[in-house]
Design an enzyme around this catalytic site. Structure first.
Site, mmCIF file in Angstrom:
data_model
loop_
_atom_site.group_PDB
_atom_site.id
_atom_site.type_symbol
_atom_site.label_atom_id
_atom_site.label_comp_id
_atom_site.label_asym_id
_atom_site.label_seq_id
_atom_site.Cartn_x
_atom_site.Cartn_y
_atom_site.Cartn_z
ATOM 1 N N LYS A 1 -25.330 11.518 21.899
ATOM 2 C CA LYS A 1 -24.958 12.910 21.605
ATOM 3 C C LYS A 1 -23.562 13.215 22.127
ATOM 4 C CE LYS A 1 -28.968 12.991 20.050
ATOM 5 N NZ LYS A 1 -28.669 11.607 19.693
ATOM 6 N N HIS B 1 -42.199 18.665 17.897
ATOM 7 C CA HIS B 1 -41.164 17.790 17.333
ATOM 8 C C HIS B 1 -41.680 16.855 16.250
ATOM 9 C CE1 HIS B 1 -38.512 19.481 20.261
ATOM 10 N NE2 HIS B 1 -39.322 19.115 21.231
ATOM 11 N N ARG C 1 -30.018 7.172 9.241
ATOM 12 C CA ARG C 1 -31.045 6.418 8.509
ATOM 13 C C ARG C 1 -31.536 7.247 7.320
ATOM 14 N NH1 ARG C 1 -33.705 9.146 12.747
ATOM 15 N NH2 ARG C 1 -35.094 10.697 11.846
HETATM 16 C C1 MV4 Z 1 -31.844 22.890 20.812
HETATM 17 C C2 MV4 Z 1 -32.683 24.010 20.704
HETATM 18 C C3 MV4 Z 1 -32.198 25.218 21.139
HETATM 19 N N1 MV4 Z 1 -30.960 25.302 21.666
HETATM 20 N N2 MV4 Z 1 -30.614 23.032 21.339
HETATM 21 C C4 MV4 Z 1 -35.052 19.674 19.477
HETATM 22 C C5 MV4 Z 1 -34.864 18.359 18.832
HETATM 23 C C6 MV4 Z 1 -33.439 17.995 19.016
HETATM 24 N N3 MV4 Z 1 -32.915 17.488 17.778
HETATM 25 C C7 MV4 Z 1 -32.757 19.235 19.446
HETATM 26 N N4 MV4 Z 1 -33.774 20.234 19.598
HETATM 27 C C8 MV4 Z 1 -33.468 21.504 19.919
HETATM 28 N N5 MV4 Z 1 -32.234 21.687 20.429
HETATM 29 C C9 MV4 Z 1 -30.209 24.209 21.762
HETATM 30 N N6 MV4 Z 1 -28.986 24.315 22.313
HETATM 31 C C10 MV4 Z 1 -33.942 23.853 20.156
HETATM 32 C C11 MV4 Z 1 -34.352 22.588 19.778
HETATM 33 C C12 MV4 Z 1 -35.686 22.531 19.252
HETATM 34 C C13 MV4 Z 1 -35.929 22.189 17.933
HETATM 35 C C14 MV4 Z 1 -34.916 21.810 17.071
HETATM 36 C C15 MV4 Z 1 -35.176 21.464 15.774
HETATM 37 C C16 MV4 Z 1 -36.486 21.505 15.312
HETATM 38 C C17 MV4 Z 1 -37.499 21.860 16.145
HETATM 39 C C18 MV4 Z 1 -37.240 22.199 17.466
HETATM 40 C C19 MV4 Z 1 -38.293 22.556 18.294
HETATM 41 C C20 MV4 Z 1 -38.045 22.868 19.582
HETATM 42 C C21 MV4 Z 1 -36.731 22.860 20.066
#
Ligand code: MV4
Length: 488
Positions: free
Chosen positions: A115, A234, A291
């Protein structure tokens, strides 16, 4: 490219082989002992057993897979998703063996796998990101300073994490030090890389991802978005394309940013750029998946483009045969992931044999699956057994077709998430499109599920009653009461 090896199993192995055959390309399956009787093994022109059931002894054995490929005169390897698909060393080893890796370069995989490297790569491309730190944070004083600046709650994220792994929410300053220490040691033990960074926590975001496609001649296009907010811990449950909330202007802006993210790492092939979209329609770059994704079919349904075919063409060095302006969205598509899990039992894996397995036969329905009636679901791998995909002229038509498909899908012998999918697709907030990543947390409890046929007031009363009785610590009464109620 005359012969490709598919370094994967189940529905995705079959799906890739179907396109290969359509293109006149020979296919090689590699399989574990648990998959000996699987349809993808039979469907392949050649198949080789590469080891025992656990993936560490089969689907993750990079050297064995490359050795098989060389012996059989394979000239391309498709990694599918999961397993070795985002492993830069595997992509490099395939290349070194003189075989084409059907996917991006090891360099792109490596950059987007971190990241922090990803943030650094997109820095000069004007890509919106959640407020936070640019680099790794190690010093607690600095962490506190940053946290105060951006405001709580914040997230401490592992650079090597992704898909929800290695994330910690911190709600107030006094928790920061201990949470950060924990995040660092977790990242160290899970990923072998203890770097973490801080981001402002976006409270109720939607998860929107953009499909991109890039050739080796400098052409990079976006194939619009997939809405993936409906997920549980997730694990995605329902995906759709297009999103119910993007305006054409926002779609274009996000698409153009996704293209820049891809260009920042010289991307080639099919890739996905993930964004968070907040309630004010601000969007932020999260990560890029290098992917083919599980949910790629909804994009294929609305664009008419076979993404696996494009991956193979790009890997062969061909130029994309269409331009951005040639791409349009046709109708609406949903995908429901059917898992061998019991929704009434905290989604525990449901193990057993598919005593009966009769998929729906319906127009505008595509089923990507990898099992047949009579087969045992192996416990060693992902519990997803099928992807039910529908298309309609508009969202409502597609939704009705999905409901019809769910109701005519017969599975016996194991519990599945089909009824859970039906619940989601019938939910008023889902119907209106008014939802975010908290949808399941907010709108699902197994009590509701068990009482699917009761009306809402009745369900609410039951939940209230249950909570009341639990509070009274009168467990005996609860079970008798709810049993009586059920019987009426
Ligand atoms: C976040 C967020 C809120 N704020 N970043 C979860 C998976 C990863 N790809 C990043 N994720 C998140 N990052 C910030 N700054 C909330 C999530 C997140 C989320 C993101 C996408 C789909 C589902 C999710 C479920 C919980 C939290």
């Amino acid at each position: 490219m005359n012969k490709i090896l598919i370094a994967n199993r189940g529905e995705i192995a079959l799906r890739i082989m179907r396109t290969a055959k359509k293109m006149g390309i020979q296919t090689v399956a590699v399989f574990s002992e648990a998959d000996r009787d699987a349809p993808f093994v039979r469907f392949a022109d050649e198949a080789v057993c590469i080891g025992e059931a656990p993936s560490s002894k089969s689907y993750l054995k990079a050297k064995t897979i490359i050795k098989v490929a060389k012996e059989l005169g394979v000239d391309g390897i498709h990694p599918g998703y999961g397993f070795l698909s985002e492993n830069a060393s595997f992509a490099r080893a395939v290349k070194r063996a003189g075989i084409t890796f059907i996917g991006p370069s090891p360099k792109s995989i490596k950059i987007m796998g971190s990241k922090l490297e990803a943030k650094a790569a997109v820095k000069k491309y004007d890509v919106p990101m959640v407020p936070g730190t640019d680099g790794a944070v190690t010093d607690i004083k600095e962490a506190k300073k940053v946290a105060k600046q951006i405001g709580f709650p914040i997230l401490v994220k592992a650079s090597a994490g992704g898909g929800g792994k290695g994330m910690r929410m911190v709600e107030e300053l006094k928790e920061l030090e201990s949470q950060m220490k924990r995040a660092i040691s977790e990242a160290e033990s899970s990923f072998g890389d203890g770097s973490v960074f801080i981001e402002k926590f976006v409270t109720s975001p939607r998860h929107i991802e953009i499909q991109i496609l890039a050739d080796q001649h400098g052409n990079t296009l976006y194939l619009f978005e997939r809405e993936c907010s409906i997920q549980r811990r997730h694990q995605k449950v329902v995906e759709e394309a297009p999103s119910a909330v993007l305006t054409p202007e926002l779609r274009q802006r996000m698409g153009e940013v996704a293209v820049k993210v891809a260009q920042s790492c010289d991307y080639e092939g099919a890739g996905t750029v993930e964004f968070l979209l907040d309630d004010k329609h601000n969007f932020y770059f999260l990560e890029m998946n290098t992917r083919l994704q599980v949910e790629h079919p909804v994009t294929e349904e609305i664009t008419g483009i076979d993404l696996v075919e494009q991956q193979i063409r790009v890997a062969r060095g061909e130029e994309l045969s269409f331009k951005q302006d040639d791409l349009t969205i046709n109708g609406h598509s949903f995908e429901l992931r059917v898992y061998a899990e019991d929704p009434a039992n905290n989604f525990l894996p449901s193990i057993g044999t598919l005593e009966r397995y009769r998929p729906p036969h319906q127009d505008f329905v595509r089923l990507d699956d990898g099992f047949e009636e009579g087969m045992k679901i192996p416990i060693y791998y992902d519990p997803m057994i099928a992807k039910l995909v529908v298309h309609g002229a508009n969202r409502e038509e597609a939704r009705q077709r999905m409901l019809e498909a769910i109701r005519s899908f017969e599975i016996k012998g194991i519990e599945t998430t089909l009824p859970f999918g039906e619940y989601v697709l019938e939910h008023p907030n889902f119907i209106s499109g008014d939802f975010d990543t908290n949808f399941i947390k907010h709108h699902f409890s197994k009590e509701i599920f068990e009482n699917k046929d009761a009306d809402e007031m009745q369900v609410a009363a039951k939940i209230a009653l249950k909570a009341f009785l639990e509070a009274k610590d009168n467990l005996q009464t609860i079970s008798t009461e709810s049993a009586n109620w059920q019987a009426r």
